[in-house]
Scaffold this motif. Structure first.
Motif, PDB file in Angstrom:
ATOM      1  N   GLY A 231      -1.536   9.260   0.605  1.00 17.37           N
ATOM      2  CA  GLY A 231      -2.774   8.622   1.023  1.00 17.37           C
ATOM      3  C   GLY A 231      -2.539   7.227   1.554  1.00 17.37           C
ATOM      4  O   GLY A 231      -1.399   6.811   1.790  1.00 17.37           O
ATOM      5  N   ILE A 232      -3.646   6.525   1.753  1.00 18.42           N
ATOM      6  CA  ILE A 232      -3.611   5.114   2.136  1.00 18.42           C
ATOM      7  C   ILE A 232      -4.228   4.338   0.994  1.00 18.42           C
ATOM      8  O   ILE A 232      -5.323   4.668   0.523  1.00 18.42           O
ATOM      9  N   PHE A 233      -3.531   3.286   0.538  1.00 17.19           N
ATOM     10  CA  PHE A 233      -3.999   2.580  -0.661  1.00 17.19           C
ATOM     11  C   PHE A 233      -3.570   1.128  -0.599  1.00 17.19           C
ATOM     12  O   PHE A 233      -2.816   0.708   0.286  1.00 17.19           O
ATOM     13  N   TRP A 234      -4.058   0.345  -1.557  1.00 21.48           N
ATOM     14  CA  TRP A 234      -3.652  -1.058  -1.679  1.00 21.48           C
ATOM     15  C   TRP A 234      -2.291  -1.142  -2.363  1.00 21.48           C
ATOM     16  O   TRP A 234      -2.007  -0.372  -3.288  1.00 21.48           O
ATOM     17  N   ASP A 235      -1.458  -2.074  -1.925  1.00 28.66           N
ATOM     18  CA  ASP A 235      -0.103  -2.177  -2.486  1.00 28.66           C
ATOM     19  C   ASP A 235      -0.114  -2.466  -3.980  1.00 28.66           C
ATOM     20  O   ASP A 235       0.701  -1.933  -4.736  1.00 28.66           O
ATOM     21  N   GLY A 236      -1.041  -3.309  -4.438  1.00 28.97           N
ATOM     22  CA  GLY A 236      -1.111  -3.613  -5.864  1.00 28.97           C
ATOM     23  C   GLY A 236      -1.487  -2.402  -6.695  1.00 28.97           C
ATOM     24  O   GLY A 236      -1.012  -2.228  -7.823  1.00 28.97           O
ATOM     25  N   ARG A 237      -2.329  -1.543  -6.164  1.00 27.96           N
ATOM     26  CA  ARG A 237      -2.729  -0.327  -6.876  1.00 27.96           C
ATOM     27  C   ARG A 237      -1.577   0.683  -6.924  1.00 27.96           C
ATOM     28  O   ARG A 237      -1.446   1.443  -7.896  1.00 27.96           O
ATOM     29  N   ALA A 238      -0.757   0.706  -5.882  1.00 27.24           N
ATOM     30  CA  ALA A 238       0.424   1.575  -5.902  1.00 27.24           C
ATOM     31  C   ALA A 238       1.357   1.141  -7.030  1.00 27.24           C
ATOM     32  O   ALA A 238       1.928   1.980  -7.746  1.00 27.24           O
ATOM     33  N   HIS A 239       1.498  -0.170  -7.202  1.00 28.91           N
ATOM     34  CA  HIS A 239       2.320  -0.669  -8.309  1.00 28.91           C
ATOM     35  C   HIS A 239       1.716  -0.243  -9.647  1.00 28.91           C
ATOM     36  O   HIS A 239       2.443   0.156 -10.570  1.00 28.91           O
ATOM     37  N   GLU A 240       0.393  -0.320  -9.748  1.00 32.27           N
ATOM     38  CA  GLU A 240      -0.280   0.104 -10.980  1.00 32.27           C
ATOM     39  C   GLU A 240       0.064   1.551 -11.316  1.00 32.27           C
ATOM     40  O   GLU A 240       0.327   1.892 -12.474  1.00 32.27           O
ATOM     41  N   LEU A 241       0.055   2.404 -10.305  1.00 32.48           N
ATOM     42  CA  LEU A 241       0.402   3.807 -10.532  1.00 32.48           C
ATOM     43  C   LEU A 241       1.829   3.953 -11.040  1.00 32.48           C
ATOM     44  O   LEU A 241       2.108   4.766 -11.928  1.00 32.48           O
ATOM     45  N   ARG A 242       2.738   3.160 -10.486  1.00 38.38           N
ATOM     46  CA  ARG A 242       4.137   3.242 -10.942  1.00 38.38           C
ATOM     47  C   ARG A 242       4.253   2.821 -12.404  1.00 38.38           C
ATOM     48  O   ARG A 242       5.059   3.395 -13.157  1.00 38.38           O
ATOM     49  N   THR A 243       3.452   1.834 -12.823  1.00 37.25           N
ATOM     50  CA  THR A 243       3.495   1.419 -14.240  1.00 37.25           C
ATOM     51  C   THR A 243       2.945   2.505 -15.149  1.00 37.25           C
ATOM     52  O   THR A 243       3.222   2.511 -16.346  1.00 37.25           O
ATOM     53  N   LYS A 244       2.179   3.438 -14.591  1.00 33.97           N
ATOM     54  CA  LYS A 244       1.632   4.549 -15.371  1.00 33.97           C
ATOM     55  C   LYS A 244       2.543   5.769 -15.328  1.00 33.97           C
ATOM     56  O   LYS A 244       2.174   6.850 -15.804  1.00 33.97           O
TER      57      LYS A 244
END
Length: 350
Positions: A231-244
Motif C-alpha cells: 500500500g501507500i502509507f506514512w513512513d512513521g506508521r511503517a516503522h510502527e508496524l515493524r515494531t509490532k
C-alpha cells in the motif's frame, strides 16, 4: 579577628548563601506564564512535553499546556476568537499553513527572534518566514516482505498485477492520497497541473485495491491482520508496524519523495510572544528536534546529528535522501483538491 569583624564576615557569607537560591529562582524569566498549544494527542504530545516543555520549565519556569483536538476544529476555534486567541502557539501541517497565512492569524518568525531558525535544512521551510518546521511525515509505498518477494520501487507500482486484491491506499479526501496522486503523476510525465497520468495508473490499480483506509489506525490493522500486503502509507506508521513484528519494508522512490511538514506558529495578539519564541528555539534545539523522531520516527528538519539508531530508521537520513524530498506547491494542490478527489472517487466507484 575581632568579634565585630567576624560577625560582619559571617553575615555577608550567610547572606550570600541565602541569596544564591533566590537569584537562581529569579533567573526563571517566564515563571508564572503558561503557553497554550493545540495538541495532536497521544505519543506526539508526550514527545513534545518531554523534549520541549519539560526543559523550558526547568530552565525558565515556563509551563506549556497541550490541548488535544483536531487541527481543523482548532483552526475554526482560532478564527472565531482571533481577538482573544485560545492558543498562543498553533501546530499545523503544510496544508494548514496556507489557511493560517491567508487568515492573517500567525506572525512571521525571524532569525533575530529564534536564532535556531538558521539550522533549518534548505527546502524544509516552505512558506517564507512563516512557521517553524519541526517534523516531516513522508508518504511512501510499503509492502510486507513475507508475501511480496519482488520489492516495490515507486508509487506507480501499486498497479502491479501481483498485488491483485491485496493493496490499500489512503482515502481520496486525505492529503496522503493527494500526495500519492502527485507522485504518480510526476513519475509518469505529468505534473500538479496534469494528473491524467496518475489517474491512468489508478485505473490500472483498481483491481488491486482491497480497501481505502479512512484512518491511519485502520491501515495499521489491515497490515497487522494480513488482509493487505502492500500500500501507500506514512513512513512513521511503517516503522510502527515493524515494531509490532510485521516485516513491512519502506520504499524510497528514486524520482522523489512527497511529504507533509509539521510547523509551530506564533499566534498574533498573544500576551507573551517572547515566551513563544523561547518555545520555538527549544523545539529547534538538538534536544527538542529529536523528541518526535525518537517516539514516532518521523523526520527532522534541522542539521542535527542523528544518533545511529535513529539514522537507520529515518527516511531523510543523508544529503542524498534529503535531496529526494520533492517541493510541493501547496496552494495549487489545495486549489486542485476537490477535482482530484472527485476523479479518484469516480475510479473507485466504477
Amino acid at each position: 579577628m575581632e568579634r565585630r569583624a567576624f560577625l560582619k564576615v559571617a553575615t555577608v557569607a550567610a547572606a550570600g548563601t541565602l541569596a544564591a537560591p533566590y537569584v537562581r529562582g529569579q533567573s526563571k524569566k517566564f515563571s508564572g506564564i503558561t503557553l497554550r498549544v493545540n495538541g495532536y494527542g497521544g505519543l506526539y504530545d508526550e514527545a513534545l512535553k518531554k523534549s520541549v516543555a519539560a526543559p523550558l520549565e526547568e530552565k525558565y519556569g515556563l509551563k506549556v499546556q497541550f490541548i488535544p483536538g483536531t487541527t481543523s476544529a482548532d483552526f475554526v476555534k482560532l478564527i472565531a476568537n482571533r481577538e482573544n486567541p485560545p492558543y498562543d502557539l498553533f501546530m499545523g501541517d503544510s496544508p494548514n499553513m496556507v489557511e493560517l497565512i491567508n487568515a492573517g492569524i500567525i506572525e512571521e518568525i525571524k532569525v533575530a527572534e529564534v536564532p535556531n531558525v538558521k539550522r533549518i535544512l534548505e527546502g524544509f521551510r516552505e512558506f517564507g518566514e512563516y512557521g517553524v518546521p519541526f517534523s516531516v511525515a513522508s508518504v511512501v509505498p510499503v509492502y510486507n516482505s513475507k508475501y511480496i518477494k519482488q520489492p516495490l520501487t515507486s508509487y506507480s507500482d501499486i498497479a502491479r498485477a501481483d498485488l491483485a486484491g491485496r493493496a490499500v491506499i489512503m482515502a481520496p479526501a486525505t492529503y496522503g492520497s493527494l500526495l500519492t496522486l502527485l507522485g504518480m503523476a510526476e513519475e509518469n510525465g505529468g505534473s500538479i497541473s496534469n494528473v491524467e497520468p496518475a489517474l491512468k495508473v489508478m485505473r490500472a490499480a483498481k483491481p488491486n485495491i482491497l480497501a481505502l483506509a479512512q484512518t491511519n489506525v485502520a491501515e495499521v490493522q489491515m497490515f497487522q491482520n494480513e488482509e493487505v500486503y502492500a500500500g501507500i502509507f506514512w513512513d512513521g506508521r511503517a516503522h510502527e508496524l515493524r515494531t509490532k513484528g510485521i516485516p513491512v519494508a519502506t520504499v524510497v522512490p528514486p524520482k522523489g519523495v512527497y511529504a507533509v511538514i509539521s510547523y509551530i506558529n506564533v499566534v498574533k495578539g498573544i500576551k507573551y510572544p517572547e515566551a513563544a519564541y523561547a518555545y520555538a528555539e527549544q523545539l529547534l534545539s538538538d534536544q527538542g528536534i529529536l523528541g518526535v523522531p525518537q517516539a514516532l520516527r518521523y523526520g527532522v528538519t534541522t542539521d542535527v546529528k542523528l544518533p545511529e539508531e535513529l539514522r537507520q530508521d529515518l527516511l531523510f537520513n543523508s544529503p542524498e535522501r534529503i535531496a529526494l524530498k520533492k517541493r510541493v506547491e501547496w496552494e495549487k494542490l489545495i486549489a486542485n483538491r476537490s477535482s482530484w478527489i472527485e476523479e479518484l472517487n469516480k475510479i473507485i466507484r466504477t
